[in-house]
Design an enzyme around this catalytic site. Structure first.
Site, PDB file in Angstrom:
ATOM      1  N   LEU A 183      10.758   2.029  76.788  1.00 27.18           N
ATOM      2  CA  LEU A 183      11.604   3.032  77.422  1.00 27.18           C
ATOM      3  C   LEU A 183      12.131   2.491  78.745  1.00 27.18           C
ATOM      4  O   LEU A 183      11.434   1.766  79.450  1.00 27.18           O
ATOM      5  CB  LEU A 183      10.812   4.315  77.661  1.00 27.18           C
ATOM      6  CG  LEU A 183      10.438   5.068  76.387  1.00 27.18           C
ATOM      7  CD1 LEU A 183       9.489   6.206  76.707  1.00 27.18           C
ATOM      8  CD2 LEU A 183      11.683   5.589  75.691  1.00 27.18           C
ATOM      9  N   HIS A 221      -2.266   3.624  71.753  1.00 29.89           N
ATOM     10  CA  HIS A 221      -2.213   2.205  71.380  1.00 29.89           C
ATOM     11  C   HIS A 221      -3.509   1.851  70.662  1.00 29.89           C
ATOM     12  O   HIS A 221      -4.582   2.260  71.106  1.00 29.89           O
ATOM     13  CB  HIS A 221      -2.031   1.335  72.627  1.00 29.89           C
ATOM     14  CG  HIS A 221      -1.897  -0.114  72.306  1.00 29.89           C
ATOM     15  ND1 HIS A 221      -0.748  -0.639  71.756  1.00 29.89           N
ATOM     16  CD2 HIS A 221      -2.769  -1.142  72.420  1.00 29.89           C
ATOM     17  CE1 HIS A 221      -0.931  -1.940  71.547  1.00 29.89           C
ATOM     18  NE2 HIS A 221      -2.150  -2.256  71.951  1.00 29.89           N
TER      19      HIS A 221
END
Length: 134
Positions: free
Chosen positions: A23, A39
């Site tokens: 991002l 993650h």
């Protein structure tokens, strides 16, 4: 445009999962402290792609997953929650990944609930969780 649409919808938390793009600062600035990701490793170890495979190839005894705030650096934001799974002698990348995913499905909803309930506060890089259960 995405920022405008999310703001118009009253979004307070952006929850990423399987999002394979970085991002940009504009987006992160608009939602600072309100973008989280999961993650499949115990960050800061094994950032990036195929983290479970990286862990297995490295020979670690334990692997896991991490819920973290998203920053401009890949997989480097402050850690909200982690879960640990053992690496078994007969593990394949697929079996290890499956066990990690089971933990992801457990801790990610809990971390989003903590955010919604206002239980998360940041002190430097440390994320403090009021009445933490993990």
């Amino acid at each position: 445009k995405c920022v405008d649409l999310l703001r118009e919808a009253g979004v307070e938390l952006v929850v990423l999962a399987g999002f394979m793009r970085m991002l940009k600062g504009t987006f992160l600035g608009a939602f600072e402290g309100s973008v989280i990701n999961i993650h499949p490793s115990l960050l800061p170890a094994f950032a990036g792609l195929d983290a479970w495979r990286q862990a297995l190839e490295f020979g670690v005894r334990y692997a896991g997953c991490t819920v973290h705030y998203v920053t401009l650096e890949m997989d480097a934001g402050p850690i909200i929650a982690q879960a640990v799974v053992p690496v078994l002698p007969d593990d394949t990348p697929e079996t290890l990944h499956a066990r990690i995913q089971a933990e992801e499905h457990r801790i990610y909803p809990e971390a989003t609930q903590w955010f919604a309930e206002g239980k998360l506060t940041m002190s430097g890089r440390r994320v403090l969780v009021q009445n933490q259960t993990i």
